[in-house]
Structure formats: C-alpha cells, structure tokens
Write a protein that holds these residues in place. Structure first.
Motif, short mmCIF file in Angstrom:
data_model
loop_
_atom_site.label_atom_id
_atom_site.label_comp_id
_atom_site.label_asym_id
_atom_site.label_seq_id
_atom_site.Cartn_x
_atom_site.Cartn_y
_atom_site.Cartn_z
N PHE A 20 0.82 -1.21 0.00
CA PHE A 20 0.00 0.00 0.00
C PHE A 20 0.86 1.27 0.00
O PHE A 20 0.46 2.30 -0.49
N TYR A 21 2.06 1.16 0.59
CA TYR A 21 2.76 2.38 1.00
C TYR A 21 3.80 2.87 0.00
O TYR A 21 4.98 3.03 0.33
N ASP A 22 3.37 3.10 -1.26
CA ASP A 22 4.22 3.90 -2.15
C ASP A 22 3.96 5.37 -1.77
O ASP A 22 3.26 5.65 -0.78
N GLU A 27 -14.10 9.13 10.99
CA GLU A 27 -14.44 7.74 11.34
C GLU A 27 -13.25 6.96 11.88
O GLU A 27 -13.41 5.96 12.57
N TYR A 28 -12.03 7.40 11.51
CA TYR A 28 -10.83 6.61 11.87
C TYR A 28 -10.33 7.07 13.25
O TYR A 28 -9.43 7.88 13.39
N TYR A 29 -10.95 6.48 14.30
CA TYR A 29 -10.67 6.89 15.68
C TYR A 29 -9.25 6.50 16.17
O TYR A 29 -8.74 7.11 17.12
N VAL A 77 -11.73 7.85 1.23
CA VAL A 77 -10.26 7.88 1.25
C VAL A 77 -9.70 6.45 1.41
O VAL A 77 -8.72 6.08 0.77
N THR A 78 -10.34 5.65 2.26
CA THR A 78 -9.86 4.27 2.44
C THR A 78 -10.04 3.47 1.15
O THR A 78 -9.19 2.65 0.79
N ALA A 79 -11.13 3.74 0.45
CA ALA A 79 -11.33 3.08 -0.86
C ALA A 79 -10.21 3.46 -1.82
O ALA A 79 -9.64 2.60 -2.50
N THR A 95 -6.56 -7.81 0.50
CA THR A 95 -5.42 -6.89 0.54
C THR A 95 -4.91 -6.57 1.95
O THR A 95 -3.78 -6.11 2.10
N GLU A 96 -5.76 -6.75 2.96
CA GLU A 96 -5.28 -6.40 4.32
C GLU A 96 -6.12 -7.08 5.39
O GLU A 96 -7.32 -7.24 5.23
N ASN A 97 -5.44 -7.44 6.48
CA ASN A 97 -6.11 -7.82 7.72
C ASN A 97 -5.71 -6.81 8.78
O ASN A 97 -4.56 -6.39 8.83
N ALA A 114 -14.82 2.75 10.46
CA ALA A 114 -13.44 3.26 10.38
C ALA A 114 -12.75 2.85 9.08
O ALA A 114 -11.77 3.49 8.67
N TYR A 115 -13.25 1.78 8.45
CA TYR A 115 -12.61 1.28 7.21
C TYR A 115 -13.51 1.49 5.99
O TYR A 115 -13.21 0.97 4.91
N ASN A 116 -14.61 2.20 6.19
CA ASN A 116 -15.53 2.53 5.08
C ASN A 116 -15.93 3.99 5.21
O ASN A 116 -17.12 4.32 5.33
N PRO A 145 3.75 2.34 16.99
CA PRO A 145 2.41 2.85 17.26
C PRO A 145 1.43 2.49 16.13
O PRO A 145 1.77 1.80 15.18
N GLY A 146 0.21 3.00 16.26
CA GLY A 146 -0.75 2.95 15.15
C GLY A 146 -1.45 1.63 14.97
O GLY A 146 -2.18 1.44 14.00
N SER A 147 -1.20 0.68 15.85
CA SER A 147 -1.76 -0.67 15.72
C SER A 147 -1.32 -1.34 14.43
O SER A 147 -2.04 -2.18 13.88
N THR A 148 -0.12 -0.99 13.96
CA THR A 148 0.41 -1.69 12.78
C THR A 148 0.61 -3.17 13.10
O THR A 148 0.54 -4.02 12.20
N ILE A 149 0.78 -3.49 14.37
CA ILE A 149 0.91 -4.91 14.74
C ILE A 149 -0.35 -5.68 14.34
O ILE A 149 -0.29 -6.89 14.07
N GLY A 150 -1.48 -4.98 14.25
CA GLY A 150 -2.74 -5.61 13.85
C GLY A 150 -2.74 -6.05 12.39
O GLY A 150 -3.60 -6.81 11.98
N ASN A 151 -1.79 -5.55 11.60
CA ASN A 151 -1.73 -5.96 10.19
C ASN A 151 -0.97 -7.28 10.01
O ASN A 151 -0.85 -7.78 8.89
N PHE A 152 -0.42 -7.81 11.10
CA PHE A 152 0.19 -9.14 11.07
C PHE A 152 -0.82 -10.17 11.57
O PHE A 152 -1.68 -9.83 12.39
N LEU A 211 -2.17 8.97 1.16
CA LEU A 211 -3.57 8.61 1.44
C LEU A 211 -3.71 8.11 2.87
O LEU A 211 -4.68 8.42 3.56
N PHE A 212 -2.70 7.35 3.33
CA PHE A 212 -2.78 6.85 4.71
C PHE A 212 -2.75 8.02 5.70
O PHE A 212 -3.49 8.02 6.69
N ASP A 213 -1.93 9.03 5.43
CA ASP A 213 -1.92 10.22 6.32
C ASP A 213 -3.31 10.86 6.36
O ASP A 213 -3.74 11.34 7.41
N GLU A 221 -11.20 -7.17 7.49
CA GLU A 221 -10.57 -7.61 6.23
C GLU A 221 -10.85 -6.56 5.15
O GLU A 221 -11.97 -6.08 5.05
N MET A 222 -9.83 -6.23 4.39
CA MET A 222 -10.03 -5.37 3.23
C MET A 222 -9.82 -6.21 1.97
O MET A 222 -8.88 -7.02 1.91
N HIS A 223 -10.68 -5.97 1.00
CA HIS A 223 -10.61 -6.69 -0.27
C HIS A 223 -10.81 -5.70 -1.42
O HIS A 223 -11.41 -4.63 -1.24
#
Ligand code: AVI
Length: 319
Positions: free
Chosen positions: A39-41, A56-58, A212-214, A279-281, A205-207, A160-167, A47-49, A251-253
């Motif tokens: 995602f992170y080019d 919605e993104y608490y 922007v998340t789309a 694409t993401e968990n 938070a993901y919709n 930070p940021g709960s990036t651990i949640g993406n594993f 977009l992530f910023d 889950e993102m698809h």
C-alpha cells in the motif's frame, strides 16, 4: 525461474523485485491476495496520512491522546539520553510526543519501507530537534534489522498505530520476538494496539464516507499498473471492508465488478465477477490477549494505558 517469469519482454530490466514475485505468488492463489506492505508507495503513504485525520478513523486521535497523557511515565522509564527506534515510522508524527517529554533523547532511528516519505520526515525532525541524531533506515521492518552498534542510552522501540494488527497473531509474536532481539537487553517497547469493540464502530473506520480508504485500497491497482506493467481497469473493482468476528479482524478486499482478465508482471490472471483480492487484515485484540502474546514473545508488561472508552491501548513492554 521466478525471474524469467517476471521479466519484461520489451525491456532489459526485470520487474522490480520482490514486488513482482509477491504479486505473481499472491494472485496465483485460490483466494487472491496481496501483502499489505505494498500500500505504502508515495501516493499510498499520503492517502494513509489522510485516513489518520478522518472522523471515522478513531485510532490515530485516540492513540495520540493516550500518548500525550502517558508521555511523562514513558519518558521516566526510558531515562535520560535514550535512543528511540521507530518501526514503520511513516511521517514520524507521534514520536514527537515522546521526544518532547524525554530527557535529552540522543538518537532517533526511523525504519520504513517508503524511503522518500521517511527522508522528508527525517529532515523536518532534524530541523526541530537540533540535538537529536536522526539516523533513517530504509528497510522492511518485518525482517531482521541491524541497528547502528553505537546507539547511546537505553533503546526504546516505538511501534504505534496498531500496525501490529496488520500481522497475523503468529507473525505478530515473531515481530515482537525479533524486535526484542533488535533492541537488545534492558530495552523498552512502546506498542499501540487497537482493541476489539462494537462492529459498527470498527466497520465505519474502514468505510469512510469521503472514500479515502477506498482510494488507498484501489491505489494498489494503480501501483501494479505503473510498476509492473499491469492492465487493471481500476473502475472495474471496488473497495470492500468488513469485520470477521471469528478471526477478530477487519478484512479489506478489492472486488472485481465483472468477469475480466488482467495482465500484470508479464502474466495473465482471470477474475470472476464478485471475486476478490484480499489486501489487508487488521486484527483487533483484547488487552488480555495482547499481553499473553507479548509474554510468549519474551516481553513483560509492567504498564499499559488506555482511553476512557477502551478503544485503544498503549503497552509499555520491557525485557
Ligand atoms: C497501518 N494500519 C494499522 C492501518 C489499519 O488500521 O490497519 C492501515 C489501514 N487500512 C485501512 N485503514 C487504515
């Protein structure tokens, strides 16, 4: 063999590796999948910023509030002249809260896969913290990282940021174990984690209404078109995000809106209407589950901080 498969027929250079290899492998599976790190080019990082500022993104504003309240306690544990190491530093915004509270921090090592984004953030930090040695490392922090040997003071990891949640949980345990080895004895790890909560709040938070998340999700198709000679018709896919309660994850698809065939990295892939690329968990933990996971990875949890609504937690882990 993989190199030959991924070779661009009309150019001398092969497709960028390991991106091409991961795309060919992921799209070749029964459930098509792509690693979230792509995602992170530059566009994706921007977009992530923007996601982080969405109403919605608490997670971002909640974690920021917790860090502001807890910074003094964290700084006391870190001690004077420490070295901060941030895994997946992005725009290095939250670390300023810790740096401002710390007693003469000596060094800051941001580690990120998006080198360009990280370097501009590092220049801004150098200007604002003249006494701080800023040593950016362009690396995939999911692999072993060799820090400069001469970092002064206590080593304080920051994730930070709960990036651990993406594993996945086993990957998260591996990361925590490896971070312990990277940081060494007597180190500290400040870890931000999004907590399990009411499904409506999570899914919103993901919709986000602004889309922007789309755009962040669909940017992966643009990236494959640009970097891997892809022929994705971006308008023929849509963003989908939902909570999977069994796995405790968002889950993102990317869902194909039609039967279609796409070329990427020199190979063709068939999509049925409704078929998705996963694409993401984003795993959501309870405090107890996270502490058990950290314990299995060799960390103690002497202190943790949460917001009053229990949305998010910042854990202080020690070795
Ligand atoms: C970076 N990571 C923690 C974000 C998350 O919430 O899982 C990435 C993200 N994906 C969609 N929105 C944000």
């Amino acid at each position: 063999m993989a190199l030959a498969l991924a070779a661009r027929p009309d150019a001398e250079e092969p497709w960028p590796q390991p991106f091409a290899r991961d795309v060919l492998e992921g799209l070749g599976r029964a459930q098509k999948t792509l690693p979230a790190k792509y995602f992170y080019d530059e566009a994706g990082s921007q977009l992530f910023d923007r996601i982080c500022d969405l109403p919605e993104y608490y997670p971002t504003r909640t974690e920021t509030g917790i860090l502001r309240d807890a910074a003094g306690r964290i700084a006391a544990r870190a001690g004077a002249g420490c070295s901060l190491v941030e895994f997946g530093s992005g725009s290095s915004t939250k670390v300023r809260i810790l740096l401002d509270a710390m007693d003469a921090p000596a060094a800051y090592v941001p580690i990120d896969i998006s080198a360009e984004h990280m370097r501009s953030a590092a220049s801004a930090l150098r200007a604002d913290y003249p006494g701080l040695d800023v040593v950016p490392m362009a690396a995939d922090f999911t692999r072993a990282v060799h820090l400069p040997a001469d970092l002064p003071g206590r080593r304080v990891g920051f994730f930070p940021g709960s990036t651990i949640g993406n594993f996945t949980p086993p990957e998260a345990a591996d990361f925590l174990r490896q971070a312990g080895e990277t940081l060494g004895e007597a180190s500290l790890l400040v870890l931000g984690v999004d907590l399990r909560k009411q499904v409506g709040r999570l899914e919103a938070a993901y919709n986000d209404a602004a889309g922007v998340t789309a755009a962040f999700n669909l940017n992966l198709l643009h990236r494959m078109n640009r970097e891997l000679g892809g022929t994705f018709d971006v308008a023929a896919f849509r963003h989908r995000a939902f909570f999977n309660p069994v796995e405790s994850r968002i889950e993102m698809h990317l869902e194909s809106l039609a039967d279609q065939r796409v070329e990427v990295a020199g190979q063709g892939f068939q999509f049925g209407a409704g078929e998705t690329i996963h694409t993401e968990n984003s795993y959501k933990y309870s405090v107890d589950d996270l502490e058990a996971l950290a314990g299995r990875a060799g960390w103690k949890v002497p202190e943790r901080f949460t917001d009053t609504d229990g949305l998010f937690a910042v854990f202080c882990l020690t070795r």
